[in-house]
Design an enzyme around this catalytic site. Structure first.
Site, PDB file in Angstrom:
ATOM      1  N   CYS A 209       0.853  -1.190   0.000  1.00 40.95           N
ATOM      2  CA  CYS A 209       0.000   0.000   0.000  1.00 40.95           C
ATOM      3  C   CYS A 209       0.891   1.243   0.000  1.00 40.95           C
ATOM      4  O   CYS A 209       2.012   1.220   0.486  1.00 40.95           O
ATOM      5  CB  CYS A 209      -0.876  -0.036   1.250  1.00 40.95           C
ATOM      6  SG  CYS A 209      -1.917   1.404   1.475  1.00 40.95           S
TER       7      CYS A 209
ATOM      8  N   SER B 111       0.674   3.690   1.889  1.00 37.29           N
ATOM      9  CA  SER B 111       1.015   4.084   3.265  1.00 37.29           C
ATOM     10  C   SER B 111       2.315   3.414   3.717  1.00 37.29           C
ATOM     11  O   SER B 111       3.123   4.027   4.424  1.00 37.29           O
ATOM     12  CB  SER B 111      -0.110   3.710   4.228  1.00 37.29           C
ATOM     13  OG  SER B 111      -1.308   4.294   3.808  1.00 37.29           O
TER      14      SER B 111
ATOM     15  N   HIS C  82       5.063   5.393   2.040  1.00 34.91           N
ATOM     16  CA  HIS C  82       5.314   6.675   2.718  1.00 34.91           C
ATOM     17  C   HIS C  82       6.293   6.475   3.874  1.00 34.91           C
ATOM     18  O   HIS C  82       7.174   7.296   4.111  1.00 34.91           O
ATOM     19  CB  HIS C  82       4.013   7.257   3.284  1.00 34.91           C
ATOM     20  CG  HIS C  82       3.130   7.889   2.254  1.00 34.91           C
ATOM     21  ND1 HIS C  82       3.607   8.701   1.255  1.00 34.91           N
ATOM     22  CD2 HIS C  82       1.795   7.858   2.075  1.00 34.91           C
ATOM     23  CE1 HIS C  82       2.611   9.126   0.510  1.00 34.91           C
ATOM     24  NE2 HIS C  82       1.492   8.614   0.977  1.00 34.91           N
TER      25      HIS C  82
ATOM     26  N   HIS D  55       0.179  -3.768   6.303  1.00 31.50           N
ATOM     27  CA  HIS D  55      -1.034  -3.658   7.132  1.00 31.50           C
ATOM     28  C   HIS D  55      -2.263  -4.198   6.421  1.00 31.50           C
ATOM     29  O   HIS D  55      -3.291  -4.416   7.039  1.00 31.50           O
ATOM     30  CB  HIS D  55      -1.269  -2.195   7.529  1.00 31.50           C
ATOM     31  CG  HIS D  55      -1.448  -1.289   6.348  1.00 31.50           C
ATOM     32  ND1 HIS D  55      -0.384  -0.890   5.572  1.00 31.50           N
ATOM     33  CD2 HIS D  55      -2.545  -0.744   5.796  1.00 31.50           C
ATOM     34  CE1 HIS D  55      -0.836  -0.131   4.593  1.00 31.50           C
ATOM     35  NE2 HIS D  55      -2.142  -0.027   4.691  1.00 31.50           N
TER      36      HIS D  55
ATOM     37  N   CYS E 279      -7.534  -2.884   3.414  1.00 32.15           N
ATOM     38  CA  CYS E 279      -7.245  -1.453   3.241  1.00 32.15           C
ATOM     39  C   CYS E 279      -7.871  -0.869   1.980  1.00 32.15           C
ATOM     40  O   CYS E 279      -8.718   0.008   2.054  1.00 32.15           O
ATOM     41  CB  CYS E 279      -5.746  -1.193   3.272  1.00 32.15           C
ATOM     42  SG  CYS E 279      -5.333   0.557   3.155  1.00 32.15           S
TER      43      CYS E 279
HETATM   44 ZN   LIG Z   1      -3.178   0.880   3.198  1.00 34.72          ZN
END
Ligand SMILES: [Zn+2]
Ligand SMILES: [Zn+2]
Length: 368
Positions: free
Chosen positions: A39, A41, A44, A60, A167
């Site tokens: 993902c 995220s 990042h 996650h 997610c």
């Molecule tokens: Zn995510």
């Protein structure tokens, strides 16, 4: 010992390490991971945009099988198929009490500490703690999560598809259904055709939008958005996205514009392509220091609603099973979201593909 992908230093590739994993404590669940999505995220964090304690096991968006439960666990047992909930809400904070578990304060604190609720982590390397991202640490053969983070699901959906619900599907479909509450017959624009953007598009189709405009710069992905319900596509590399959307809507703008990239410029675009009294929904995650420039006069004179959404404003124990039911009923597409499958050892290739924008979703498949 478990094999896991570990971030030791920001900006560097993840290292595949053999970590020690302690037994689950009170209220904790040990999950044997079967699949985990890559993902933005996670990316990042690799880039250092969300400073967290290191070393850290990322990941996650995942699904697996419960292998062992700690004392006091009642909602799952060994053998259950589960999807990881990366916002394990506490049920007691002001936001949980307001009915907004997506904004749980206790879960937000765990994001910053990289630990389980008791302030420690079950992963270690050479006797030193290794932290876990969003209490999940999904890029590991096995992980230990709080009971609220292991959501039991039906057993007839393959793990690779179930993982996506954790997610990207929750975030995208939830943004449409829970945050925007898109009404049938509406016009919708979606900036960013990635894992989340495709799910906003199919969420808008599910909600009965009459016009769905997909915006991206990768032509192959734009073409694919049509099979998810997009009625029009705009290549923002070739033309100005705001003008194109105004042209497609008789100069009015759309009823709902969604931003699923996480860049201040495209967030402003989403606002500017929303009609008067329409709604702009920010789904993409920008770096914490960034700001969006919006015309101040337009705020009262155009009376738009500008909002954002975290975890699709969802309640995972209720919504993950519901989303999988929608898939089983043929109303959500999951297979085409997976662009590439990687072994854990290939995880850095997966991040390179994510960075280049070529994948909708790359997925780690764990060996037996
Ligand atoms: Zn995510
Ligand atoms: Zn809470």
């Amino acid at each position: 010992m478990v094999k896991a992908a570990v971030l030791h230093h920001y900006g560097e590739p993840l290292a595949i390490e053999e970590l020690d994993l302690a037994a689950p404590r009170f209220g904790e669940v040990k999950v044997k991971m079967k699949a985990a999505g890559l993902c933005h995220s996670d990316w990042h964090v690799v880039q250092g945009q969300l400073p967290l304690p290191l070393p850290l096991v990322l990941g996650h968006e995942g699904a697996g099988i419960v292998e062992e439960v700690g004392e006091g666990v009642t909602s799952v047992q060994a053998g259950d198929h589960v999807v990881l909930n990366w916002v394990p809400s506490c049920g007691r904070c002001p936001y949980c009490r307001l009915g907004r578990p997506d904004l749980c304060e206790a879960a937000a604190r765990l994001t910053a500490t990289g630990t389980l609720p008791d302030g420690t982590t079950r992963f270690s390397l050479g006797g030193k703690p290794v932290y876990q991202f969003l209490t999940a640490g999904a890029f590991s053969e096995r992980t230990i999560v709080p009971e609220q983070a292991a959501i039991p699901i039906r057993r007839d959906v393959p793990f690779e598809l179930a993982a996506l619900v954790s997610c990207s599907v929750m975030t995208g479909v939830g943004a449409v259904i829970h945050a925007a509450r898109v009404r049938p017959g509406s016009t919708v624009a979606v900036i960013g055709a990635g894992g989340v953007g495709f799910n906003i598009i199919q969420g808008a189709a599910l909600a009965g939008a009459k016009q769905i405009i997909a915006i991206d710069i990768v032509e192959e992905k734009l073409t694919m958005t049509k099979t998810f319900g997009a009625t029009h596509t705009v290549n923002a590399g070739d033309e100005d996205a705001v003008s194109a959307v105004l042209d497609l809507t008789d100069g009015l703008g759309v009823d709902y514009a969604f931003e699923a990239i996480g860049r201040p410029e495209t967030m402003a675009d989403a606002y500017n392509m929303t009609r008067k009294a329409g709604m702009t929904v920010i789904v993409g995650i920008a770096a914490p220091h960034e700001t969006v420039e919006i015309n101040a006069f337009s705020l009262p004179s155009q009376a738009k609603t500008l909002t954002g959404v975290w975890l699709g404003q969802g309640n995972p124990p209720v919504d993950y099973p519901k989303l999988l039911d929608l898939y089983a009923a043929g109303k959500l597409k999951l297979e085409p979201l997976i662009s590439a499958v990687y072994a854990l050892e290939q995880i850095n290739d997966g991040f390179a593909a994510l960075k280049s924008g070529q994948n909708i979703r790359g997925l780690i498949r764990f060996e037996e």
